[in-house]
Design a protein around this motif. Structure first.
Motif, PDB file in Angstrom:
ATOM      1  N   ALA A   1       0.822  -1.207   0.000  1.00 50.42           N
ATOM      2  CA  ALA A   1       0.000   0.000   0.000  1.00 50.42           C
ATOM      3  C   ALA A   1       0.860   1.264   0.000  1.00 50.42           C
ATOM      4  N   GLU A   2       2.078   1.184   0.537  1.00 54.48           N
ATOM      5  CA  GLU A   2       2.959   2.350   0.513  1.00 54.48           C
ATOM      6  C   GLU A   2       3.268   2.781  -0.923  1.00 54.48           C
ATOM      7  N   PHE A   3       3.485   1.804  -1.802  1.00 57.05           N
ATOM      8  CA  PHE A   3       3.757   2.133  -3.201  1.00 57.05           C
ATOM      9  C   PHE A   3       2.514   2.706  -3.878  1.00 57.05           C
ATOM     10  N   VAL A   4       1.354   2.146  -3.534  1.00 52.73           N
ATOM     11  CA  VAL A   4       0.101   2.662  -4.096  1.00 52.73           C
ATOM     12  C   VAL A   4      -0.133   4.087  -3.608  1.00 52.73           C
ATOM     13  N   ASP A   5       0.145   4.340  -2.331  1.00 58.81           N
ATOM     14  CA  ASP A   5       0.003   5.695  -1.783  1.00 58.81           C
ATOM     15  C   ASP A   5       0.847   6.694  -2.566  1.00 58.81           C
ATOM     16  N   ASN A   6       2.102   6.323  -2.834  1.00 57.11           N
ATOM     17  CA  ASN A   6       2.996   7.223  -3.570  1.00 57.11           C
ATOM     18  C   ASN A   6       2.450   7.541  -4.956  1.00 57.11           C
ATOM     19  N   ALA A   7       1.943   6.511  -5.632  1.00 56.62           N
ATOM     20  CA  ALA A   7       1.403   6.723  -6.975  1.00 56.62           C
ATOM     21  C   ALA A   7       0.150   7.592  -6.928  1.00 56.62           C
ATOM     22  N   LEU A   8      -0.735   7.317  -5.980  1.00 60.00           N
ATOM     23  CA  LEU A   8      -1.961   8.101  -5.862  1.00 60.00           C
ATOM     24  C   LEU A   8      -1.660   9.562  -5.557  1.00 60.00           C
ATOM     25  N   GLN A   9      -0.709   9.794  -4.643  1.00 60.90           N
ATOM     26  CA  GLN A   9      -0.385  11.168  -4.295  1.00 60.90           C
ATOM     27  C   GLN A   9       0.284  11.889  -5.459  1.00 60.90           C
TER      28      GLN A   9
ATOM     29  N   ILE B   1       7.614 -17.021  -4.873  1.00 57.59           N
ATOM     30  CA  ILE B   1       7.771 -15.631  -5.309  1.00 57.59           C
ATOM     31  C   ILE B   1       9.208 -15.184  -5.061  1.00 57.59           C
ATOM     32  N   VAL B   2       9.859 -14.723  -6.116  1.00 57.10           N
ATOM     33  CA  VAL B   2      11.263 -14.309  -6.017  1.00 57.10           C
ATOM     34  C   VAL B   2      11.454 -12.813  -6.290  1.00 57.10           C
ATOM     35  N   CYS B   3      10.414 -12.145  -6.778  1.00 54.27           N
ATOM     36  CA  CYS B   3      10.524 -10.712  -7.035  1.00 54.27           C
ATOM     37  C   CYS B   3       9.130 -10.111  -7.142  1.00 54.27           C
ATOM     38  N   VAL B   4       9.073  -8.802  -7.041  1.00 50.05           N
ATOM     39  CA  VAL B   4       7.807  -8.094  -7.227  1.00 50.05           C
ATOM     40  C   VAL B   4       8.092  -6.809  -7.994  1.00 50.05           C
ATOM     41  N   ASP B   5       7.186  -6.479  -8.913  1.00 49.23           N
ATOM     42  CA  ASP B   5       7.295  -5.259  -9.702  1.00 49.23           C
ATOM     43  C   ASP B   5       6.074  -4.390  -9.452  1.00 49.23           C
ATOM     44  N   ILE B   6       6.312  -3.107  -9.209  1.00 44.79           N
ATOM     45  CA  ILE B   6       5.231  -2.135  -9.044  1.00 44.79           C
ATOM     46  C   ILE B   6       5.417  -1.055 -10.082  1.00 44.79           C
ATOM     47  N   ASN B   7       4.446  -0.885 -10.957  1.00 39.02           N
ATOM     48  CA  ASN B   7       4.524   0.090 -12.046  1.00 39.02           C
ATOM     49  C   ASN B   7       3.341   1.047 -11.981  1.00 39.02           C
ATOM     50  N   ASP B   8       3.590   2.324 -12.224  1.00 37.56           N
ATOM     51  CA  ASP B   8       2.483   3.280 -12.308  1.00 37.56           C
ATOM     52  C   ASP B   8       2.765   4.309 -13.390  1.00 37.56           C
TER      53      ASP B   8
END
Length: 343
Positions: free
Chosen positions: A38-46, A78-85
């Motif tokens: 959610a921290e990454f989502v918060d950054n994108a939303l803001q 799971i070995v990695c995660v990607d967050i894109n916005d």
């Protein structure tokens, strides 16, 4: 423009100074995968909210999209995660301080108020991560690579910034996290993450402020059906929609929202959620709060069927944004709302 101004506008390195042994401790912070993501989502939303007018003027039909994808090995681990916005990106004006732990943004009234979200969240999930970002009207992308082993071994206090040519109208942030810590969720936890993030961002998803895509699935919030039936002592009377709007003010503290009765008893839907700045901070999915003054004792009709959403103002939140420490003033507001539902 002199050489000094050029260096300020296009930094060659970003500061990460905090004491290198602190980074290895971030993974020990008490948290959950959903709240960390959610921290990454918060950054994108803001970022979207800060740049909404220019994004929508440049791209007719623009829609903020945040994508979270988990990479797995051949055994399904799971070995990695990607967050894109596709929000506003991290511009040069903020890049010097964006990677400084505990460096608050100039505007701390948004979702990224503590200035710790990206750094602690990434380190909580993996020891190595990369950020690639570009902002509107900047002709290049910026890349920063974080490797915990190198930072600890060499006692690094800054990381180099790599630049690459990019369309000046591009705007995005890509985050890749690997070398998982023990906190990285399992494949079986992805369903719970989808449910919990849909609950945390219920207001934004409900209002279609952005699109959240997790592992290829577009996430929505499933509304809870409200009881619509006559009063129990007047079974042949006019049906009543058992949902009431409520609000209360106590000095600088405000609360507004609704309280209702569920159509059907379903575990995980009863109880209350408290929202702040448009996102749930208390009582996400399967973790709703049960206030005895409202709910009565466990097992009663009220306990099983009463639910609500309350948006508050004037309160601070815990570091990981899942609690409101000021219980006294929150309880006072809730007492006022309780009186309203009896009218």
């Amino acid at each position: 423009m002199n050489e000094y101004e050029i260096n300020i506008s296009k930094p060659k390195a970003v500061s990460i100074a905090i004491g290198t042994n602190m980074y290895s401790r971030f993974s020990s912070l008490v948290n959950t995968p959903s709240h960390v993501l959610a921290e990454f989502v918060d950054n994108a939303l803001q970022s979207f909210r800060d740049n909404k007018s220019i994004l929508e003027s440049l791209e007719p039909g623009y829609k903020l999209q945040v994508r979270i994808d988990f990479g797995m090995d051949k055994d399904g681990k799971i070995v990695c995660v990607d967050i894109n916005d596709n929000a506003g990106g991290i511009g040069r004006d903020r890049f010097n301080t964006a990677f400084m732990p505990a460096k608050k943004p100039s505007n701390d009234q948004g979702l990224n108020e503590f200035g710790m979200g990206l750094k602690t969240a990434a380190c909580w999930l993996g020891e190595d991560w990369q950020v690639i970002t570009t902002a509107i009207n900047e002709p290049d992308s910026k890349t920063v690579d974080f490797c915990l082993n190198d930072i600890s071994a060499e006692d690094l206090e800054e990381l180099p910034v790599k630049y690459a040519p990019e369309d000046a109208m591009s705007h995005y942030t890509h985050i890749h996290i690997e070398t998982p810590t023990s906190n990285m969720p399992s494949k079986n936890a992805i369903g719970k993450i989808k449910t919990e993030l849909s609950s945390i961002y219920r207001m934004s998803l409900r209002n279609k402020e952005f699109e959240l895509v997790i592992q290829g699935d577009s996430i929505t919030f499933e509304e809870y059906p409200v009881l619509n039936t006559p009063y129990v002592h007047d079974p042949n009377g006019t049906p009543i929609f058992w949902k009431k709007e409520v609000s209360a003010n106590v000095g600088p503290f405000k609360a507004k929202g609704f309280i209702g009765i569920l159509k059907d008893i379903k575990q995980g839907r009863n109880g209350f959620v408290i929202l702040r700045r448009g996102r749930v901070v208390v009582g996400n999915e399967d973790n709703h709060r049960f206030y005895p003054k409202f709910m009565g004792s466990q097992g009663t009709f009220r306990y099983k069927r009463l639910f609500g959403e309350i948006e508050v103002e004037g309160f601070n939140v815990s570091f990981n944004k899942n609690d409101i420490p000021d219980r006294e003033n929150l309880e006072e507001l809730l007492d006022m709302l309780k009186d309203q539902i009896h009218t």
